[in-house]
Write a protein that holds these residues in place. Sequence first.
Motif, mmCIF file in Angstrom:
data_model
loop_
_atom_site.group_PDB
_atom_site.id
_atom_site.type_symbol
_atom_site.label_atom_id
_atom_site.label_comp_id
_atom_site.label_asym_id
_atom_site.label_seq_id
_atom_site.Cartn_x
_atom_site.Cartn_y
_atom_site.Cartn_z
ATOM 1 N N PHE A 1 0.830 -1.201 0.000
ATOM 2 C CA PHE A 1 0.000 0.000 0.000
ATOM 3 C C PHE A 1 0.864 1.251 0.000
ATOM 4 C CE2 PHE A 1 -2.626 3.078 2.593
ATOM 5 C CZ PHE A 1 -3.542 3.368 1.598
ATOM 6 N N ALA A 2 1.870 1.292 0.890
ATOM 7 C CA ALA A 2 2.752 2.456 0.955
ATOM 8 C C ALA A 2 3.565 2.609 -0.324
ATOM 9 C CB ALA A 2 3.682 2.326 2.158
ATOM 10 N N ASP B 1 1.134 3.492 19.960
ATOM 11 C CA ASP B 1 1.951 4.203 18.988
ATOM 12 C C ASP B 1 3.216 4.718 19.678
ATOM 13 O OD1 ASP B 1 3.104 5.884 17.144
ATOM 14 O OD2 ASP B 1 1.267 6.972 16.656
ATOM 15 N N PRO B 2 4.398 4.235 19.267
ATOM 16 C CA PRO B 2 5.634 4.677 19.927
ATOM 17 C C PRO B 2 5.958 6.142 19.677
ATOM 18 C CG PRO B 2 6.147 3.345 17.998
ATOM 19 C CD PRO B 2 4.664 3.242 18.215
ATOM 20 N N ARG C 1 9.277 -0.336 4.701
ATOM 21 C CA ARG C 1 9.291 -1.317 3.631
ATOM 22 C C ARG C 1 9.559 -2.709 4.185
ATOM 23 N NH1 ARG C 1 12.475 2.984 2.373
ATOM 24 N NH2 ARG C 1 12.080 4.204 0.484
ATOM 25 N N GLY C 2 9.174 -3.693 3.408
ATOM 26 C CA GLY C 2 9.552 -5.058 3.723
ATOM 27 C C GLY C 2 8.484 -5.843 4.451
ATOM 28 N N ASP C 3 8.799 -7.091 4.713
ATOM 29 C CA ASP C 3 7.838 -8.012 5.319
ATOM 30 C C ASP C 3 7.487 -7.644 6.757
ATOM 31 O OD1 ASP C 3 7.903 -9.421 2.960
ATOM 32 O OD2 ASP C 3 9.364 -10.906 3.669
ATOM 33 N N GLN C 4 8.338 -6.827 7.394
ATOM 34 C CA GLN C 4 8.090 -6.499 8.791
ATOM 35 C C GLN C 4 7.024 -5.418 8.963
ATOM 36 O OE1 GLN C 4 10.583 -5.477 7.020
ATOM 37 N NE2 GLN C 4 11.012 -3.326 7.447
ATOM 38 N N VAL C 5 6.571 -4.818 7.867
ATOM 39 C CA VAL C 5 5.564 -3.755 7.965
ATOM 40 C C VAL C 5 4.217 -4.368 8.331
ATOM 41 C CG1 VAL C 5 4.372 -1.904 6.753
ATOM 42 C CG2 VAL C 5 6.792 -2.351 6.277
ATOM 43 N N THR C 6 3.605 -3.855 9.372
ATOM 44 C CA THR C 6 2.284 -4.292 9.811
ATOM 45 C C THR C 6 1.306 -3.143 9.695
ATOM 46 O OG1 THR C 6 2.655 -3.629 12.111
ATOM 47 C CG2 THR C 6 3.389 -5.863 11.467
ATOM 48 N N ARG C 7 0.036 -3.451 9.888
ATOM 49 C CA ARG C 7 -0.948 -2.363 9.862
ATOM 50 C C ARG C 7 -0.660 -1.355 10.962
ATOM 51 N NH1 ARG C 7 -6.171 -5.855 11.960
ATOM 52 N NH2 ARG C 7 -5.353 -6.312 14.025
ATOM 53 N N PHE D 1 2.556 0.723 10.029
ATOM 54 C CA PHE D 1 2.200 1.671 8.966
ATOM 55 C C PHE D 1 1.374 2.819 9.531
ATOM 56 C CE2 PHE D 1 -0.956 3.335 6.038
ATOM 57 C CZ PHE D 1 -0.154 3.805 5.014
ATOM 58 N N THR D 2 0.396 2.509 10.369
ATOM 59 C CA THR D 2 -0.444 3.556 10.946
ATOM 60 C C THR D 2 0.370 4.533 11.767
ATOM 61 O OG1 THR D 2 -2.333 2.041 11.035
ATOM 62 C CG2 THR D 2 -2.461 4.013 12.394
ATOM 63 N N TRP D 3 1.290 4.023 12.568
ATOM 64 C CA TRP D 3 2.098 4.926 13.404
ATOM 65 C C TRP D 3 2.973 5.820 12.527
ATOM 66 C CZ3 TRP D 3 -1.294 3.372 16.217
ATOM 67 C CH2 TRP D 3 -1.381 2.163 16.891
ATOM 68 N N TRP D 4 3.577 5.228 11.494
ATOM 69 C CA TRP D 4 4.423 6.037 10.605
ATOM 70 C C TRP D 4 3.597 7.070 9.852
ATOM 71 C CZ3 TRP D 4 4.552 6.842 5.304
ATOM 72 C CH2 TRP D 4 5.676 7.525 4.816
ATOM 73 N N MET D 5 2.451 6.650 9.318
ATOM 74 C CA MET D 5 1.623 7.580 8.558
ATOM 75 C C MET D 5 1.087 8.701 9.450
ATOM 76 S SD MET D 5 0.516 8.510 5.687
ATOM 77 C CE MET D 5 1.021 7.088 4.745
ATOM 78 N N GLY D 6 0.695 8.377 10.679
ATOM 79 C CA GLY D 6 0.255 9.424 11.593
ATOM 80 C C GLY D 6 1.359 10.424 11.852
#
Length: 311
Positions: free
Chosen positions: A43-44, A201-202, A227-233, A236-241
Amino acid sequence: MGGAPPSPLESSLRKLLTPELFSHLVTNRLPYPPQSPINFSHFANTIFLTDPYSPLVSPQAWPALLALSQHPLASIPDLATFLPPPSSPSYPTQTLGLLLLLDHIPRLLFRGIDQRYTYSFFSHLSQSLALSWHSLPSHLRPDSHARWKHEQNVALDYWIAVRFWFATPFVHSEKPELQEIAITLTEETRATVEKETGSADPYRQERDEILGDSYAFPRVYNAGPPRGDQVTRESFTWWMGMLFDVHKPIVDRFGRYPYLNGITGRDANEGEEKWLEEINHFAEADEESVRRVREDVKAGRWSPLGTDTPR
């Protein structure tokens, strides 16, 4: 008794701004099973690193964008009236489709001098529409987690993706009051995901620093999404926020996004020029496009949409 008949402009626009168009834009922007987990790395990637979306929607979106661009902003009818009633089950998806048309697609498609339309024309329409749905009672708002969960029958993953697009008109705005709404929306999203997943959210620990750093957005954007397999919902939400939040310090400091000065025909002040140098002129339009926009602004004209954008 019925209301006044639609104007010729409204009638012509209704032939282009259709439910079918709005649904098409949503289906292709969110090509995920509504009840299944989403690969948020994918998605990202499709937002920040690649663009598989434009070829899928450009033929359908261009006629509507061109038709709108050919009229002064003040003459364009209330686009919220092109949507079903807020109580309709189709209202959330239809609203999202219209927002994508006005806020997202111009940013993807327009090149050169046409980018002036993105920031000085379509952004006004998208933000007006966003304010109209945001003012609704909470149970009718089209970005509501409850509506998408119970009425649209989608999982949390899909709603996270949906909520991202509903927030962007506020994040992109240069108006302080809309930036406040963006901050509130991000916190609502963060809190919902925390509640639904039991995680935290850290970035909360860095909240004051994030909201006070006017250099963070260029730095974070240039670094790119997770990026990569370690990305979770959740990640992603914490980064996008965080990415959404770091827009606000720029508007807090300057009252606008200085990197848009050139493409909108504005002059930068001394403080903005220094900041733009410090961020290596991040996101500024090329000099030739800026020169031509300034000529148009000085002459009181708009070069027709499509002047520089291949179709």
